[in-house]
Design an enzyme around this catalytic site. Structure first.
Site, PDB file in Angstrom:
ATOM      1  N   SER A  43       0.879  -1.173   0.000  1.00  0.00           N
ATOM      2  CA  SER A  43       0.000   0.000   0.000  1.00  0.00           C
ATOM      3  C   SER A  43       0.915   1.220   0.000  1.00  0.00           C
ATOM      4  CB  SER A  43      -0.926  -0.021   1.212  1.00  0.00           C
ATOM      5  OG  SER A  43      -0.245   0.241   2.400  1.00  0.00           O
ATOM      6  N   HIS A 163      -3.141  -6.148   2.528  1.00  0.00           N
ATOM      7  CA  HIS A 163      -2.234  -7.131   3.140  1.00  0.00           C
ATOM      8  C   HIS A 163      -2.930  -8.444   3.466  1.00  0.00           C
ATOM      9  CE1 HIS A 163       0.347  -3.565   4.773  1.00  0.00           C
ATOM     10  NE2 HIS A 163       0.442  -3.719   3.472  1.00  0.00           N
ATOM     11  N   GLN A 171      -6.674  -1.743   7.022  1.00  0.00           N
ATOM     12  CA  GLN A 171      -5.503  -2.569   6.718  1.00  0.00           C
ATOM     13  C   GLN A 171      -4.912  -3.297   7.931  1.00  0.00           C
ATOM     14  OE1 GLN A 171      -2.484  -1.064   3.716  1.00  0.00           O
ATOM     15  NE2 GLN A 171      -1.297  -0.872   5.567  1.00  0.00           N
ATOM     16  N   GLU A 172      -4.933  -2.635   9.090  1.00  0.00           N
ATOM     17  CA  GLU A 172      -4.254  -3.243  10.245  1.00  0.00           C
ATOM     18  C   GLU A 172      -5.053  -3.024  11.515  1.00  0.00           C
ATOM     19  OE1 GLU A 172      -0.269  -1.642  10.449  1.00  0.00           O
ATOM     20  OE2 GLU A 172       0.078  -2.012   8.320  1.00  0.00           O
ATOM     21  N   GLU A 213       1.760  -9.468   6.831  1.00  0.00           N
ATOM     22  CA  GLU A 213       2.515  -9.034   8.005  1.00  0.00           C
ATOM     23  C   GLU A 213       2.345 -10.000   9.175  1.00  0.00           C
ATOM     24  OE1 GLU A 213       1.708  -4.873   8.694  1.00  0.00           O
ATOM     25  OE2 GLU A 213       2.748  -4.315   6.854  1.00  0.00           O
ATOM     26  N   ASP A 250      -4.413   0.837  11.488  1.00  0.00           N
ATOM     27  CA  ASP A 250      -3.960   1.553  10.294  1.00  0.00           C
ATOM     28  C   ASP A 250      -5.106   1.435   9.299  1.00  0.00           C
ATOM     29  OD1 ASP A 250      -2.843   2.656   8.074  1.00  0.00           O
ATOM     30  OD2 ASP A 250      -1.131   1.281   7.940  1.00  0.00           O
ATOM     31  N   GLU A 293      -3.755   5.316  12.237  1.00  0.00           N
ATOM     32  CA  GLU A 293      -2.812   5.664  11.171  1.00  0.00           C
ATOM     33  C   GLU A 293      -3.585   5.871   9.866  1.00  0.00           C
ATOM     34  OE1 GLU A 293       0.460   2.922  10.966  1.00  0.00           O
ATOM     35  OE2 GLU A 293       0.719   3.260   8.824  1.00  0.00           O
ATOM     36  N   ASP A 320       1.303   8.154   7.605  1.00  0.00           N
ATOM     37  CA  ASP A 320       2.181   7.251   6.849  1.00  0.00           C
ATOM     38  C   ASP A 320       2.123   7.684   5.385  1.00  0.00           C
ATOM     39  OD1 ASP A 320       3.513   5.178   5.624  1.00  0.00           O
ATOM     40  OD2 ASP A 320       1.957   3.689   5.952  1.00  0.00           O
ATOM     41  N   LYS A 345       9.794   5.184   7.591  1.00  0.00           N
ATOM     42  CA  LYS A 345      10.274   4.025   6.826  1.00  0.00           C
ATOM     43  C   LYS A 345      11.443   4.483   5.957  1.00  0.00           C
ATOM     44  CE  LYS A 345       5.565   2.151   6.165  1.00  0.00           C
ATOM     45  NZ  LYS A 345       4.393   2.237   5.257  1.00  0.00           N
ATOM     46  N   HIS A 373       8.392  -1.262   9.588  1.00  0.00           N
ATOM     47  CA  HIS A 373       8.743  -2.191   8.503  1.00  0.00           C
ATOM     48  C   HIS A 373       7.884  -1.881   7.274  1.00  0.00           C
ATOM     49  CE1 HIS A 373       5.142  -5.011   9.481  1.00  0.00           C
ATOM     50  NE2 HIS A 373       4.809  -3.754   9.484  1.00  0.00           N
ATOM     51  N   ARG A 374       8.010  -2.697   6.225  1.00  0.00           N
ATOM     52  CA  ARG A 374       7.092  -2.690   5.085  1.00  0.00           C
ATOM     53  C   ARG A 374       6.389  -4.050   5.050  1.00  0.00           C
ATOM     54  NH1 ARG A 374       7.474   2.071   1.950  1.00  0.00           N
ATOM     55  NH2 ARG A 374       5.335   1.392   1.550  1.00  0.00           N
ATOM     56  N   SER A 375       5.329  -4.121   4.261  1.00  0.00           N
ATOM     57  CA  SER A 375       4.620  -5.409   4.205  1.00  0.00           C
ATOM     58  C   SER A 375       5.455  -6.481   3.503  1.00  0.00           C
ATOM     59  CB  SER A 375       3.262  -5.241   3.544  1.00  0.00           C
ATOM     60  OG  SER A 375       3.386  -4.542   2.327  1.00  0.00           O
ATOM     61  N   LYS A 396       6.671  -0.554  14.620  1.00  0.00           N
ATOM     62  CA  LYS A 396       5.598  -1.325  13.989  1.00  0.00           C
ATOM     63  C   LYS A 396       6.258  -2.365  13.095  1.00  0.00           C
ATOM     64  CE  LYS A 396       2.707  -0.073  10.600  1.00  0.00           C
ATOM     65  NZ  LYS A 396       1.580   0.447   9.805  1.00  0.00           N
TER      66      LYS A 396
HETATM   67  P1  PGA Z   1       3.109  -1.193   3.090  1.00  0.00           P
HETATM   68  O1  PGA Z   1       2.159  -1.032   4.354  1.00  0.00           O
HETATM   69  O2  PGA Z   1       4.446  -1.620   3.564  1.00  0.00           O
HETATM   70  O3  PGA Z   1       2.392  -2.219   2.257  1.00  0.00           O
HETATM   71  O4  PGA Z   1       3.126   0.156   2.421  1.00  0.00           O
HETATM   72  C1  PGA Z   1       2.597  -0.671   5.616  1.00  0.00           C
HETATM   73  C2  PGA Z   1       1.767   0.420   6.176  1.00  0.00           C
HETATM   74  O5  PGA Z   1       0.836   0.926   5.513  1.00  0.00           O
HETATM   75  O6  PGA Z   1       2.017   0.852   7.298  1.00  0.00           O
HETATM   76 ZN    ZN Z   2       0.355   2.576   6.966  1.00  0.00          ZN
END
Ligand code: PGA
Ligand code: ZN
Length: 422
Positions: A43, A163, A171-172, A213, A250, A293, A320, A345, A373-375, A396
């Site tokens: 994302s 994810h 997403q999270e 993740e 998130d 987020e 983010d 990141k 991190h990243r996904s 995270k």
């Molecule tokens: P991404 O997602 O690593 O797929 O961009 C992580 C996030 O949105 O925090």
């Molecule tokens: Zn995010």
């Protein structure tokens, strides 16, 4: 001067989604070396630095990174060999100038950041310091505080959006141990909740699989139901909601925002920005969210400022996709009071120096820091050291499952042990 860069070599390896990525090794005249590899997002924020992909459909569905590897080996290496690895700023400056674009689209942020981090890793080995200590020295003003504690982990234990293989919009869904817990205790809380949640989801036949993740990716009726299940998991343990553990999300709102508004499973109609904010506030009144987020899409500066004004005293509103670890975007967010925390990141901006610069700006303006991190990840644990080095309030790193996530948590355990021995 034996801290000079002797050689730089990059190669193509795989990330946790089975996509190619870059791993780079920097060797110094002293014989010390450092290696770093690059994660990748699913994302991805619209304003991130550009990740160079080959787009050759005959190799890895176009996802190869041979051009980025060649940029390291043939373009960057000749310019950096001979310079001092202890001078991180200079090394990064050379690469940024060599690229010459605002978003690193010429050489690729993946090429540049792999070298940038590997230079720091090599310099740390050369100075015989643990990486987090060396980075703390580099961070200078960014690390305002001494290294004292391990950041509080945010555990993403239900994966939705891009994810998850399930059907959630958000997403999270995160469980967050209280900040007064030691890291090792916080980790245990995360793990125990994760396992209880698995039992609850199996019992309901809702488990689909785990997502990118490491969190579960269930099929549920609404996003709200995911929070209900987190609460059930907390109740199945000895931990208390609101004192031992909190929730966060998130939303990654840009990923499902349509031109007409926000479409989510929880509501039959499209929601305007105002209606969506009200829905998030309704969730907050039920679940006292500690963190939200990307609650709104990445261009809605007015909406972000409204939300932060209305809930910013009680909720960490984290940018983010809004901020993409970018100095200019963070400056705008500070001026417009659009959020009160930043997700950080390294590969979103593409060099260690620029990353530390953004942290320093955040610190000066009382913006809380979450190193992320990243996904798509590798087993590289650089970001664990980096988070400790800049005294981030939070990290995270995903669910406490899957090797590439656990590698980072295990590195934090190791650092905690070292710090407590001193
Ligand atoms: P991404 O997602 O690593 O797929 O961009 C992580 C996030 O949105 O925090
Ligand atoms: Zn995010």
């Amino acid at each position: 001067m034996d801290s000079k860069i002797y050689s730089i070599s990059a190669r193509e390896i795989l990330d946790s989604r089975g996509n190619p990525t870059i791993e780079t090794t920097v060797m110094l005249t002293s014989g010390y070396r450092g290696t770093a590899s690059v994660p990748s997002g699913a994302s991805v924020g619209k304003y991130e630095a550009v990740e160079l992909r080959d787009k050759d459909e005959n190799r890895y569905n176009g996802m190869g990174v041979l051009a980025a590897v060649a940029n390291v080996n043939a373009v960057i290496a000749p310019k950096l060999v001979g310079s001092d690895a202890l001078d991180q700023k200079k090394a990064d400056k050379i690469m940024i100038a060599l690229d010459g674009t605002a978003n690193k689209s010429k050489l690729g942020a993946n090429s540049i950041v792999s070298v940038s981090l590997a230079v720091a890793a090599a310099a740390a080995s050369h100075t015989k310091l643990p990486l987090y200590r060396y980075l703390n020295g580099l961070a200078g003003e960014a690390a305002l505080t001494k290294i004292e504690r391990i950041p509080t982990p945010l555990f993403n234990i239900i994966n939705g959006g891009k994810h998850g293989a399930g059907n959630l919009n958000f997403q999270e869904f995160m469980v967050i141990p209280a900040s007064n817990k030691r890291f090792s205790e916080a980790l245990r809380i995360g793990v125990e909740l994760y396992h209880h949640l698995k039992q609850i989801l199996s019992y309901r036949n809702a488990i689909h699989s785990v997502g990118d993740e490491g969190g579960f990716a269930p099929n549920l009726f609404t996003n709200l139901e995911a929070l209900e299940l987190l609460m059930e998991a907390v109740k199945a343990t000895k931990y208390h909601f609101g004192t031992d553990v909190f929730f966060g999300m998130d939303i990654a709102a840009s990923q499902f925002k349509t031109p007409g508004g926000y479409r989510i499973k929880d509501k039959p109609q499209l929601l305007s920005g105002r209606q969506f904010i009200d829905y998030l506030k309704e969730l907050n009144s039920k679940y006292r969210l500690l963190l939200l987020e990307d609650p709104l899409e990445e261009d809605d500066w007015v909406g972000w400022a409204t939300l932060t004004r209305e809930v910013g005293k009680e909720i960490l509103v984290v940018g983010d996709d809004l901020l993409v670890t970018n100095r200019e975007r963070l400056m705008r967010a500070i001026a417009e009071k659009a959020c009160n925390a930043i997700l950080l990141k390294p590969n979103q901006i593409g060099s260690l120096t620029e990353f530390l610069d953004v942290v320093a700006l955040a610190r000066k303006n009382d913006i809380k820091c979450v190193v992320s991190h990243r996904s798509g990840e590798t087993n590289d644990t650089f970001i664990a050291d980096l988070a400790v080095a800049v005294a981030a309030e939070y990290v995270k790193f995903g669910a406490p499952a899957r090797g590439e996530r656990v590698a980072k948590y295990n590195r934090l355990l190791q650092i905690e042990k070292e710090l407590s021995a001193q």
